[in-house]
Design a protein around this motif. Structure first.
Motif, PDB file in Angstrom:
ATOM      1  N   ASP A 256       0.835  -1.203   0.000  1.00 17.73           N
ATOM      2  CA  ASP A 256       0.000   0.000   0.000  1.00 17.73           C
ATOM      3  C   ASP A 256       0.872   1.256   0.000  1.00 17.73           C
ATOM      4  N   GLU A 257       0.251   2.416   0.152  1.00 21.52           N
ATOM      5  CA  GLU A 257       0.982   3.682   0.012  1.00 21.52           C
ATOM      6  C   GLU A 257       2.051   3.887   1.082  1.00 21.52           C
ATOM      7  N   HIS A 258       1.956   3.139   2.184  1.00 24.66           N
ATOM      8  CA  HIS A 258       2.966   3.255   3.244  1.00 24.66           C
ATOM      9  C   HIS A 258       3.914   2.057   3.273  1.00 24.66           C
ATOM     10  N   GLY A 259       3.898   1.275   2.204  1.00 28.27           N
ATOM     11  CA  GLY A 259       4.803   0.133   2.114  1.00 28.27           C
ATOM     12  C   GLY A 259       4.379  -1.046   2.964  1.00 28.27           C
ATOM     13  N   ARG A 260       3.079  -1.148   3.272  1.00 23.82           N
ATOM     14  CA  ARG A 260       2.577  -2.218   4.130  1.00 23.82           C
ATOM     15  C   ARG A 260       1.956  -3.350   3.320  1.00 23.82           C
ATOM     16  N   TYR A 261       1.939  -4.526   3.916  1.00 22.22           N
ATOM     17  CA  TYR A 261       1.260  -5.664   3.321  1.00 22.22           C
ATOM     18  C   TYR A 261      -0.251  -5.441   3.421  1.00 22.22           C
TER      19      TYR A 261
ATOM     20  N   THR B 215       7.488  14.867   7.169  1.00 22.90           N
ATOM     21  CA  THR B 215       6.150  14.848   6.569  1.00 22.90           C
ATOM     22  C   THR B 215       5.163  14.046   7.405  1.00 22.90           C
ATOM     23  N   PHE B 216       5.589  12.880   7.905  1.00 19.26           N
ATOM     24  CA  PHE B 216       4.690  11.997   8.652  1.00 19.26           C
ATOM     25  C   PHE B 216       4.971  11.983  10.156  1.00 19.26           C
ATOM     26  N   ASP B 217       6.001  12.691  10.577  1.00 14.36           N
ATOM     27  CA  ASP B 217       6.376  12.718  11.996  1.00 14.36           C
ATOM     28  C   ASP B 217       6.283  14.157  12.492  1.00 14.36           C
ATOM     29  N   LYS B 218       5.228  14.451  13.254  1.00 14.52           N
ATOM     30  CA  LYS B 218       4.963  15.858  13.609  1.00 14.52           C
ATOM     31  C   LYS B 218       4.750  16.054  15.103  1.00 14.52           C
ATOM     32  N   ASN B 219       5.453  15.272  15.904  1.00 15.90           N
ATOM     33  CA  ASN B 219       5.322  15.432  17.345  1.00 15.90           C
ATOM     34  C   ASN B 219       6.093  16.663  17.815  1.00 15.90           C
ATOM     35  N   VAL B 220       5.981  16.965  19.092  1.00 13.25           N
ATOM     36  CA  VAL B 220       6.713  18.083  19.687  1.00 13.25           C
ATOM     37  C   VAL B 220       8.215  17.828  19.545  1.00 13.25           C
ATOM     38  N   SER B 221       8.997  18.889  19.429  1.00  9.18           N
ATOM     39  CA  SER B 221      10.442  18.782  19.256  1.00  9.18           C
ATOM     40  C   SER B 221      11.087  18.000  20.398  1.00  9.18           C
ATOM     41  N   THR B 222      12.061  17.165  20.048  1.00  9.63           N
ATOM     42  CA  THR B 222      12.758  16.357  21.060  1.00  9.63           C
ATOM     43  C   THR B 222      13.625  17.210  21.980  1.00  9.63           C
ATOM     44  N   THR B 223      13.840  18.477  21.621  1.00 12.83           N
ATOM     45  CA  THR B 223      14.647  19.370  22.473  1.00 12.83           C
ATOM     46  C   THR B 223      13.789  20.125  23.485  1.00 12.83           C
TER      47      THR B 223
ATOM     48  N   ARG C  26       5.529   3.523  13.333  1.00 15.84           N
ATOM     49  CA  ARG C  26       4.508   4.460  12.846  1.00 15.84           C
ATOM     50  C   ARG C  26       3.683   3.791  11.757  1.00 15.84           C
ATOM     51  N   TYR C  27       2.368   3.953  11.825  1.00 14.13           N
ATOM     52  CA  TYR C  27       1.410   3.393  10.856  1.00 14.13           C
ATOM     53  C   TYR C  27       1.470   1.864  10.783  1.00 14.13           C
ATOM     54  N   ASN C  28       1.994   1.224  11.824  1.00 10.62           N
ATOM     55  CA  ASN C  28       2.069  -0.248  11.848  1.00 10.62           C
ATOM     56  C   ASN C  28       2.766  -0.807  10.612  1.00 10.62           C
ATOM     57  N   ARG C  29       3.868  -0.180  10.271  1.00  8.39           N
ATOM     58  CA  ARG C  29       4.626  -0.620   9.087  1.00  8.39           C
ATOM     59  C   ARG C  29       5.546  -1.790   9.461  1.00  8.39           C
ATOM     60  N   VAL C  30       5.359  -2.898   8.765  1.00  5.36           N
ATOM     61  CA  VAL C  30       6.214  -4.076   8.948  1.00  5.36           C
ATOM     62  C   VAL C  30       6.511  -4.652   7.574  1.00  5.36           C
ATOM     63  N   GLU C  31       7.790  -4.830   7.282  1.00  8.22           N
ATOM     64  CA  GLU C  31       8.191  -5.535   6.059  1.00  8.22           C
ATOM     65  C   GLU C  31       8.934  -6.790   6.481  1.00  8.22           C
ATOM     66  N   ILE C  32       8.360  -7.940   6.130  1.00  4.33           N
ATOM     67  CA  ILE C  32       8.939  -9.229   6.517  1.00  4.33           C
ATOM     68  C   ILE C  32      10.003  -9.643   5.498  1.00  4.33           C
ATOM     69  N   PRO C  33      11.218 -10.029   5.930  1.00  3.40           N
ATOM     70  CA  PRO C  33      11.729 -10.073   7.306  1.00  3.40           C
ATOM     71  C   PRO C  33      12.587  -8.858   7.672  1.00  3.40           C
ATOM     72  N   ALA C  34      12.700  -7.879   6.754  1.00  4.92           N
ATOM     73  CA  ALA C  34      13.654  -6.775   6.927  1.00  4.92           C
ATOM     74  C   ALA C  34      13.438  -5.994   8.222  1.00  4.92           C
ATOM     75  N   THR C  35      12.166  -5.756   8.579  1.00  7.98           N
ATOM     76  CA  THR C  35      11.876  -4.970   9.784  1.00  7.98           C
ATOM     77  C   THR C  35      12.462  -5.622  11.028  1.00  7.98           C
ATOM     78  N   TYR C  36      12.309  -6.942  11.130  1.00 10.32           N
ATOM     79  CA  TYR C  36      12.778  -7.616  12.343  1.00 10.32           C
ATOM     80  C   TYR C  36      14.293  -7.775  12.363  1.00 10.32           C
ATOM     81  N   LYS C  37      14.912  -7.843  11.199  1.00 15.49           N
ATOM     82  CA  LYS C  37      16.380  -7.810  11.145  1.00 15.49           C
ATOM     83  C   LYS C  37      16.879  -6.479  11.687  1.00 15.49           C
ATOM     84  N   ALA C  38      16.214  -5.380  11.280  1.00 12.18           N
ATOM     85  CA  ALA C  38      16.610  -4.043  11.747  1.00 12.18           C
ATOM     86  C   ALA C  38      16.407  -3.907  13.252  1.00 12.18           C
ATOM     87  N   LEU C  39      15.312  -4.434  13.769  1.00  4.50           N
ATOM     88  CA  LEU C  39      15.047  -4.331  15.205  1.00  4.50           C
ATOM     89  C   LEU C  39      16.072  -5.115  16.023  1.00  4.50           C
TER      90      LEU C  39
END
Length: 415
Positions: free
Chosen positions: A103-108, A232-240, A293-306
């Motif tokens: 999909d548009e966010h790279g999700r299954y 663009t997709f991350d708009k929380n308060v500044s980490t500083t 964010r947005y429950n994005r998971v790419e199997i198996p790359a996401t879990y390798k990164a984690l």
């Protein structure tokens, strides 16, 4: 086998390929092969667990006493389906290794999943199958020892926007004000200006209320804070922002605080590591848990990164807009990388309910009808219910009073 029997049923298992050891064993035993040895409990094996790599399998869905199942075994088997192969197919996310259009966010896409196509997404079928196996084993081995687990509920609060108007910096605040005026949103203009003079009135600042709510209902809760640079997709308060940091520290005094990994960190390991390091520095303790964010998971790359980022537990396994069990189970499980043919040192906690899967329903009655059905399924297998709500939805003005709905969920489904 250790997950299915040990974690779900509380039955200790030993595996052997030596016929003489198997025959000598006097307790409960199962032959998992193409042919039985004698008259023991026999499950005819599908080829899947003996293969390496990925192949496009032909799957025919059958019915096992009202529960969908696949990989039929034939008449000689004590149970009609190879639930071990079927469980592996779902839990490993085998279908997500196969070619598919994201999909548009790279999700299954949920509509590509076997569970969605055959209408068993809202059933924890792996857990149901194993309880059926237990019933069948107890008929033949009445002295089989098993440990009954208890139903559990975990509430996750997703904090990707901690404040609607407060602590957002001069430029972002003025830009938002001008946009509200230009689009004639005068109610927002009034609310925005009120919050500038009293930040505690920010509609998304409901953290004290939520903490007290969880405490009053003795609910296991977790707060996942996004702690990332603006994008663009991350708009929380500044980490500083020191007041944002203080908020996170104060929540960490009463609940588990973990990382809501940013959109950009999904494809950048260094950003992911940096977000983890910075959040750990704020709460002065290690960050063990994560969700994307947005429950994005790419199997198996996401879990390798984690694993590379030294996370040990993930809470991203689920669908944003559909209630149910993406991996077919309500039980936490270790990720198995089919490409590497090995279990990875990260535990996956599947969630069943994301607040966006509820907002399209007609009314509160429809919401609780679906939740009641899900709760009933989980209680039958003494499973774990994980729900995800955002402080943003709970504090915003919507057609439903989401805070009231959330309070009812805590009271109804925490027992």
């Amino acid at each position: 086998m250790k997950h299915l029997f040990g974690k779900i049923l509380g039955v200790e298992v030993t595996l052997t390929t030596k016929v003489e050891d198997f025959i000598k064993h006097s307790g409960a035993k199962i032959t998992y092969s193409k042919q039985p040895l004698q008259n023991e409990f026999f499950i005819r094996s599908n080829d899947l667990l003996y293969q390496q790599g990925i192949t496009d399998l032909e799957i025919n869905i059958g019915d096992w006493d009202g529960t969908p199942c696949f990989f039929a075994t034939g008449e000689r088997s004590n149970i009609p389906f190879d639930v071990f192969a079927a469980s592996f197919y779902l839990i490993s996310r085998y279908e997500e290794y196969l070619p598919h259009v994201k999909d548009e966010h790279g999700r299954y896409p949920v509509k590509d999943s076997l569970a969605y196509k055959y209408n068993f997404l809202e059933q924890p079928v792996v857990d149901i199958w194993m309880y059926k196996v237990l019933d069948a084993l107890l008929v033949q081995f009445s002295d089989l020892v098993y440990k009954k687990r208890a139903y559990q509920y975990t509430s996750i609060i997703d904090v990707t926007t901690s404040h609607c108007y407060a602590h957002r910096g001069i430029m972002r605040s003025l830009g938002g004000l001008f946009l509200d005026v230009f689009t004639l949103k005068f109610k927002r203009v009034f609310q925005r200006v009120s919050v500038w003079f009293n930040p505690k009135k920010d509609p998304y600042n409901n953290f004290d209320y939520l903490i007290n709510l969880h405490k009053a209902n003795t609910v296991k809760s977790m707060f996942f804070f996004q702690f990332a640079n603006y994008s663009t997709f991350d708009k929380n308060v500044s980490t500083t922002n020191n007041k944002f940091k203080y908020l996170i520290k104060s929540v960490a005094d009463y609940s588990v605080v973990s990382l809501a990994a940013s959109y950009n960190s999904f494809s950048n390991l260094e950003i992911l590591k940096e977000e983890k390091r910075k959040l750990a520095a704020v709460i002065n303790r290690p960050i063990k848990y994560v969700r994307f964010r947005y429950n994005r998971v790419e199997i198996p790359a996401t879990y390798k990164a984690l694993v590379d980022a030294d996370f040990r537990e993930d809470f991203t396994m689920g669908y944003t807009h559909c209630m149910g069990f993406r991996a077919g189970t309500c039980s936490p499980f270790s990720f198995y990388d089919i490409h590497l043919e090995s279990q990875q040192p990260i535990k996956i906690h599947p969630f069943a309910v994301h607040n966006y899967s509820l907002i399209t329903l007609k009314n509160e009655k429809a919401i609780f009808k679906k939740l009641d059905a899900l709760y009933h399924q989980l209680h039958k297998v003494n499973g774990t219910l994980v729900t995800i709500f955002s402080n943003e939805l709970l504090g915003g003005k919507q057609r439903f009073n989401w805070m009231n709905i959330y309070e009812t969920i805590l009271k109804k489904y925490n027992v």
